[in-house]
Design an enzyme around this catalytic site. Structure first.
Site, PDB file in Angstrom:
ATOM      1  CB  ALA A 122      40.026   1.368 -19.823  1.00 38.34           C
ATOM      2  CB  SER A 128      53.293   4.157 -30.971  1.00 36.44           C
ATOM      3  OG  SER A 128      54.653   4.072 -30.618  1.00 36.44           O
ATOM      4  CE1 TYR A 133      52.420  -1.493 -30.470  1.00 33.07           C
ATOM      5  CE2 TYR A 133      54.402  -0.173 -30.797  1.00 33.07           C
ATOM      6  CZ  TYR A 133      53.162  -0.359 -30.193  1.00 33.07           C
ATOM      7  OH  TYR A 133      52.671   0.592 -29.322  1.00 33.07           O
TER       8      TYR A 133
END
Length: 310
Positions: free
Chosen positions: A37, A164, A189
């Site tokens: 973050a 994703s 990925y």
């Protein structure tokens, strides 16, 4: 054409921005952990949730994490924004983070597994895992395992995995999970993001089976959208394309909306095992709905990490 673009620009931007989290839910007395973050959507998620409650920013780079925490404290007036060291590419660091957290904090209500690496050249984590699978999936798998009891004690609680749309291009190659036989950084990925979806699905199923779904310990995954961030830093081509097409990409603040939505939306109190995009349910690829692969990935992950998670 330029005139059309000038007139259409605000509408295009509004479309690109996608859904917004409208919930005003407060998190007083609640504790949130967000991995990675210190930048991008993770930082924007932390910025929003810091206006609602206590946030722990868990990052590999402590200097950047402290700078982000300091900026958010100044902006929100919330002094309970804390930076902590967490390197998801090293199981020793993950265990140390969890140990310290459990010793210092008696509560945990929201765990946002946000950190990720993308398109990196072939390399291995400290424990010998392929980097993208190791950080994006195995690191968060172990972290969730170590913090699960605290989350159960504090239910209603939520686990949120940032996946994703790339999961559509992934497959779990059990014969070559670490990419030692063949490696393509783009596909690696995609594989790791599919692993996030399958982990979420199996975790939700197990929590439901033990009755935790009803008690309000939920697990959901999400696609943040195509976001203009430094996640593509390992690819000079992608970095170049991202700059050219930045107008058509979400800002980190826009990209953070679905993470925030999954963390606070009242209507998701007992929703578990789902996948969201633009603050609404989204389509999951057939491979992301394969329960047999999800179960096998779970047991292989436990084996690789040397843990027993029944």
């Amino acid at each position: 054409v330029p005139v059309f673009l000038f007139v259409a620009a605000p509408y295009i931007r509004r479309y690109v921005a996608g859904g917004r989290c409208k919930s005003k839910a407060r998190l007083e007395g609640k504790v949130v952990i967000i991995t990675g973050a210190n930048t991008g959507i993770g930082k924007e998620t932390a910025r929003d949730l810091a206006r609602r409650g206590k946030v722990i920013i868990a990052c590999r780079d402590t200097a950047k994490a402290e700078a982000a925490a300091s900026e958010i404290r100044a902006e929100t007036g919330n002094q309970e924004v804390i930076a902590r060291k967490l390197d998801l590419a090293d199981t020793k660091s993950i265990r140390e983070f969890a140990e310290r957290f459990l010793a210092e904090e008696k509560e945990l209500h929201i765990l946002i597994n946000n950190a990720g690496v993308m398109l990196c050249p072939y390399s291995k984590t400290a424990d010998g895992f392929e980097m993208q699978l190791g950080v994006n999936h195995l690191g968060h798998f172990l972290l969730t395992f170590l913090l699960l009891e605290r989350l159960k004690q504090c239910a209603p609680a939520r686990i949120i995995n940032v996946s994703s749309l790339a999961h559509h291009g992934g497959r779990i190659r059990f014969h070559d999970l670490q990419g030692e036989k063949s490696y393509n950084r783009g596909l690696a990925y995609c594989h790791s993001k599919l692993a996030n979806v399958l982990f979420t699905r199996e975790l939700a199923r197990r929590l439901q089976g033990k009755g935790h779904g009803q008690q309000g310990l939920t697990a959901n995954a999400l696609h943040p959208g195509s976001v203009y961030s430094d996640l593509v830093r390992h690819s000079s081509v992608m970095t170049w394309l991202w700059k050219i097409f930045s107008f058509f990409l979400k800002t980190p603040c826009e990209g953070a909306q679905t993470s925030i939505y999954c963390a606070v939306a009242e209507e998701l109190e007992s929703v578990s095992g789902q996948y969201f995009s633009d603050c609404q349910p989204a389509y999951v690829s057939p491979r992301g709905r394969d329960d047999e692969t999800a179960k096998k990935l779970w047991s292989v992950s436990c084996e690789l990490l040397g843990i027993q998670w029944d």
